[in-house]
Design an enzyme around this catalytic site. Structure first.
Site, PDB file in Angstrom:
ATOM      1  N   ASP A   1      -3.300   4.866  -4.756  1.00 21.10           N
ATOM      2  CA  ASP A   1      -2.958   3.593  -4.129  1.00 21.10           C
ATOM      3  C   ASP A   1      -4.237   2.809  -3.822  1.00 21.10           C
ATOM      4  OD1 ASP A   1      -1.387   1.636  -2.913  1.00 21.10           O
ATOM      5  OD2 ASP A   1      -1.386   2.632  -0.971  1.00 21.10           O
ATOM      6  N   HIS A   2      -4.318   1.598  -4.310  1.00 22.64           N
ATOM      7  CA  HIS A   2      -5.434   0.681  -4.043  1.00 22.64           C
ATOM      8  C   HIS A   2      -6.794   1.253  -4.412  1.00 22.64           C
ATOM      9  CE1 HIS A   2      -3.551  -2.858  -2.330  1.00 22.64           C
ATOM     10  NE2 HIS A   2      -2.711  -2.061  -1.685  1.00 22.64           N
TER      11      HIS A   2
ATOM     12  N   HIS B   1       3.828  -4.117  -2.569  1.00 25.03           N
ATOM     13  CA  HIS B   1       3.054  -3.421  -1.547  1.00 25.03           C
ATOM     14  C   HIS B   1       3.431  -3.982  -0.175  1.00 25.03           C
ATOM     15  CE1 HIS B   1      -0.226  -1.351  -3.966  1.00 25.03           C
ATOM     16  NE2 HIS B   1       0.493  -1.964  -4.876  1.00 25.03           N
TER      17      HIS B   1
ATOM     18  N   ILE C   1       5.785   2.432   0.605  1.00 27.51           N
ATOM     19  CA  ILE C   1       6.133   2.660   2.005  1.00 27.51           C
ATOM     20  C   ILE C   1       5.099   3.604   2.619  1.00 27.51           C
ATOM     21  CG2 ILE C   1       7.871   3.576   3.596  1.00 27.51           C
ATOM     22  CD1 ILE C   1       9.960   2.866   1.358  1.00 27.51           C
TER      23      ILE C   1
END
Length: 311
Positions: A82-83, A213, A257
């Site tokens: 993520d990211h 997101h 989430i």
């Protein structure tokens, strides 16, 4: 069952009008709560790891925990970064067994975002790993992501075709009004998702999986429990779940989430210590925390994402 990519998951989700939950993980109890919920609901699953979580728990520990979850549940699970904000971080995760990575070049210029994203795509695809890119910037704070409202920007639908074509990304995160973190909107504000942007993006990229997101709903029940048990969280409003359901019925195939998981765990632990101030066994307070995460994830899978029974 080995780890899988999100390719087949997203194809089925797009055609079926539902979304896959991408739940952030940090430790064993969170992984157990998420995967037990998905197993009982027979739901496909993306477990995603931020750079902060990777630094906290260590890559090898998280991967071994996820391997154990696959053996325990038999679910198709995709492990996603993520990211990721650098090529080096994405490369490290790819080489370490992740089946999906996100390269977030949204803080760069359009051309620099394309160049960085394509560099990651070229390396990942050669290893059989899929890539998520991002256009537009979400406001909010979460882990290493910190974007002020002044610096946030909606995705420009006119740019999406060129971005996807030139980079070769497998999915695209867009900014349509969601926000990172638990403090999204103040009471009195009315969150609005720009479904007009989502609809225009889906017209320009037919059949292409879109990602949201910052999609936690900041469930008031958890905030209330935290504050009733010694917390000092300000009132905040998250993304209404009916809006997320609508997005899942359109082109959105992956909904992230994270904050709701943190709130569920913190609420349970604070309540436990308030009721049992003399207890000190981590198993005693982490057990209800794990159960609370499981309950939350089941709710998201059934009532928000609509991916139950789709594994």
């Amino acid at each position: 069952m080995p780890l899988v990519t999100s390719t087949e998951m997203f194809k089925k989700a797009y055609e079926g009008g539902y979304a896959i939950g991408a739940f952030n993980v940090n430790n064993m109890e969170i992984i157990q709560g998420i995967t037990e919920a998905a197993m009982e609901e027979n739901a496909p699953l993306i477990l995603q790891v931020s750079s902060g979580a990777r630094n906290y728990a260590k890559h090898v520990y998280l991967m071994k925990l996820i391997e154990a979850a696959i053996e325990d549940t038999g679910l198709p699970i995709c492990v996603h970064l993520d990211h990721g904000d650098t090529f080096e971080l994405c490369k490290s995760c790819i080489d370490g067994g992740f089946t999906s990575v996100m390269i977030d070049g949204s803080h760069h210029s359009f051309e620099d975002n394309i160049a960085l994203t394509k560099q990651v795509v070229d390396y990942a695809h050669a290893k059989g790993v899929v890539v998520e890119g991002e256009l537009g910037r979400l406001a909010g704070i979460e882990d290493a992501v910190n974007v002020s409202a002044a610096d946030a920007s909606y995705t420009d639908p006119a740019q999406v075709e060129e971005f996807v074509t030139r980079t070769g990304v497998d999915s695209l995160a867009i900014a349509i009004g969601t926000s990172h973190g638990a403090y999204k909107f103040k009471p009195g504000q009315k969150p609005q998702l720009r479904f007009d942007i989502l609809e225009e993006v889906s017209k320009r990229l037919p059949g292409f999986p879109i990602v949201l997101h910052g999609a936690s709903s900041v469930i008031p029940e958890y905030v209330k429990i935290i504050n009733e048990n010694g917390g000092k969280m300000p009132d905040a409003i998250g993304i209404p779940e009916d809006m997320l359901r609508k997005a899942a019925s359109m082109a959105v195939c992956k909904i992230n989430i994270d904050s709701d998981l943190r709130l569920a765990m913190t609420a349970s632990i604070r309540q436990y210590f308030n009721e049992h101030p003399d207890h000190f066994d981590p198993r005693q307070y982490l057990k209800p925390a794990r159960a609370n995460i499981k309950s939350l994830v089941k709710h998201k899978i059934v009532d928000v994402l609509g991916c139950n029974g789709k594994a």
